[in-house]
Design a protein around this motif. Structure first.
Motif, short mmCIF file in Angstrom:
data_model
loop_
_atom_site.label_atom_id
_atom_site.label_comp_id
_atom_site.label_asym_id
_atom_site.label_seq_id
_atom_site.Cartn_x
_atom_site.Cartn_y
_atom_site.Cartn_z
N VAL A 146 -3.83 2.14 -7.64
CA VAL A 146 -4.49 2.93 -6.79
C VAL A 146 -6.36 2.57 -6.66
O VAL A 146 -6.48 1.73 -5.45
N TYR A 147 -7.25 2.02 -7.45
CA TYR A 147 -8.10 1.50 -7.75
C TYR A 147 -8.84 0.29 -7.39
O TYR A 147 -9.12 0.21 -6.53
N LEU A 196 1.92 3.01 -3.49
CA LEU A 196 1.37 3.11 -4.80
C LEU A 196 1.14 4.76 -5.19
O LEU A 196 1.30 5.38 -6.55
N VAL A 197 1.50 5.77 -4.13
CA VAL A 197 1.16 7.01 -4.26
C VAL A 197 3.50 7.26 -5.31
O VAL A 197 3.13 8.10 -5.75
N SER A 202 -3.21 3.57 4.57
CA SER A 202 -1.63 4.96 4.02
C SER A 202 -1.92 6.25 4.21
O SER A 202 -0.20 6.55 4.39
N TYR A 260 -6.96 -0.38 2.17
CA TYR A 260 -5.72 0.26 2.36
C TYR A 260 -5.15 1.55 1.64
O TYR A 260 -4.02 1.93 2.05
N LEU A 261 -5.77 2.55 1.41
CA LEU A 261 -5.38 3.90 1.17
C LEU A 261 -5.28 4.55 2.21
O LEU A 261 -4.92 5.68 2.04
N SER A 299 0.87 -1.44 0.04
CA SER A 299 0.30 -0.05 0.27
C SER A 299 1.14 1.72 -0.62
O SER A 299 0.74 2.28 -0.06
#
Length: 473
Positions: free
Chosen positions: A413-414, A375-376, A424, A420-421, A372
């Protein structure tokens, strides 16, 4: 750059491969079979293969376009989107690598447990017993001592370990080709027998989404050559190592997962304990196959632990050069290794190992948390290439590569889902406090711009539902 720390193309490529081929590959057959039928598996790998290749090409393009930026993940985000976003990318990546290497130690000792544990006696269990904690801690500090001796020496040892762990994977693929049966592969084509989680459906798109975090996890490490770019003998080797590593690993991963579902029915593989590759190989050649994979797993995760420790040490040091991490991370030892950044990483690993022992968490939980956090940073790499291509009015190919890499990252991300977003968000919010401390240490005050204050505000607002989701789970 001193010759003490310079790494050639072969060693750089081995670092990229070793970073990606850790523990995940040995569990891929079960992990993928549990969530996807053959059709969804093919679609999932098609999306992942397409996206990950373009992400790898993005790293290669940026190494060529911006040779002035060392460190990849951190410096690209900082150059494109400012100090705070650069820090958040570095912080997320550092957490990913640190939590990930804790997972490597846990799964390594779980594999050792297959030789020592019996139904009546548990020594290492799932890598979360007291004795596993002691063994994992000993390995963590041994790797600390090895890295402290020098970056080049550690990379050389990693090269040897990479050769050792790739060979059995190629043996598995060769045997799976021989034992493959198309009727078994097609028997559960749509994954109709999969029982979805409560509230979820069993559609093809849902199955494909469920493969995404798994496929992303096994490719984390793609940025390895970029992170260590300042240590490359030739700057052009950074892009070459990335493309070579990604290409080889992608072929291995696709072959292992697809061929496995043609050796045994999907439902049987889904019910296997991990490392499931051992169970599939044992079906083909007998018990010695399980022993081979278990030994290979131990070598694999320990070499990956070594390479990821190099990355986790490098990122805080680079951040400290720009005031994003505390000044103490600037200090080098006699071998030109950032000693305090290495110590900080190892102490964090030690704390996480203690928490794993006390809470009984397994490798799977660490995998999801670690993934997670990447991702960014991956999204920012694609966006930075796109930004550079637009600003400099570069050839269409650069714009297309950046756009495709960004779309792939957004899709991940989707696919990751809200849970999990939000996790984060909590971890990024903690990082902001460290960034603020570092700014006051370097500048005597906070130097947030208006847009950065807006980012902090959004993180704080999202922290409330994130906490609710965390405690609710």
């Amino acid at each position: 750059m001193s010759s003490k720390t310079q790494i050639g193309l072969t060693a750089l490529t081995a670092l990229v491969i070793s970073s990606m081929v850790g523990s995940g590959v040995f569990s891929l057959p079960q992990n993928m079979s549990a969530v996807a039928g053959s059709q969804a598996l093919l679609i999932g790998w098609l999306i992942t293969g397409f996206g990950i290749i373009f992400l790898g090409i993005s790293f290669a393009c940026l190494a060529k376009l911006r040779p002035d930026l060392d460190g990849g993940i951190y410096t690209y985000a900082r150059a494109g989107f400012g100090d705070l976003v650069g820090f958040l990318s570095a912080w997320g990546y550092w957490l990913c690598t640190t939590i990930g290497i804790v997972g490597y130690l846990v799964v390594a000792f779980e594999a050792v447990g297959t030789f020592t544990d019996t139904p009546q006696f548990t020594l290492f269990g799932q890598g979360n017993t007291f004795w596993a904690f002691l063994g994992e801690s000993a390995v963590a500090w041994l790797i600390y001592g090895l890295v402290a001796r020098g970056i080049r020496e550690a990379a050389g040892i990693n090269l040897l370990a990479t050769v050792v762990k790739i060979f059995p994977l190629m043996v598995f693929v060769g045997l799976a080709v021989y034992f493959f049966r198309s009727d078994i592969f097609m028997a559960d084509w749509t994954g109709a027998s999969i029982v979805p989680e409560e509230g979820a459906d069993n559609s093809i798109i849902s199955q494909v989404k469920n493969t995404m975090l798994i496929t992303l996890w096994v490719f984390t490490g793609i940025e390895g050559a970029s992170v260590l770019s300042k240590h490359a003998k030739n700057r052009s080797d950074v892009g070459k190592a990335t493309i070579l590593g990604v290409g080889l690993v992608l072929v291995l991963y696709v072959a292992i997962t697809l061929l496995a579902q043609g050796v045994l029915p999907r439902s049987e593989i889904a019910a296997m304990s991990n490392p499931s590759m051992a169970g599939v190989l044992a079906h083909m050649v007998g018990d010695w196959g399980k022993i081979l994979i278990s030994v290979c797993l131990i070598v694999s995760v320990l070499s990956s632990y070594l390479s990821w420790t190099l990355y986790a040490t490098e990122i805080p040091h680079l951040g400290a050069k720009n005031g994003a991490f505390p000044k103490s991370f600037l200090t080098l030892n006699g071998n030109l290794v950032p000693k305090n950044a290495l110590l900080f990483t190892t102490l964090t690993v030690q704390l996480c190992l203690f928490l794993v022992w006390q809470t009984g968490n397994s490798y799977q939980a660490l995998l999801l948390i670690s993934t997670s956090m990447i991702l960014v940073p991956y999204l920012l790499v694609g966006l930075f290439l796109l930004q550079q291509a637009m600003k400099q009015n570069l050839a269409f190919q650069y714009k297309a590569i950046g756009a495709i890499a960004s779309v792939y990252a957004l899709w991940i991300v989707y696919a990751a889902g809200v849970k999990y977003l939000l996790l984060s968000v909590l971890l990024y919010a903690v990082g902001v406090a460290l960034f603020a401390y570092s700014q006051k240490q370097f500048h005597g005050k906070l130097q947030f711009k208006r847009a950065e204050w807006a980012i902090v505000a959004v993180l704080l607002i999202l922290a409330m539902p994130a906490l609710n989701a965390f405690w609710g789970s």
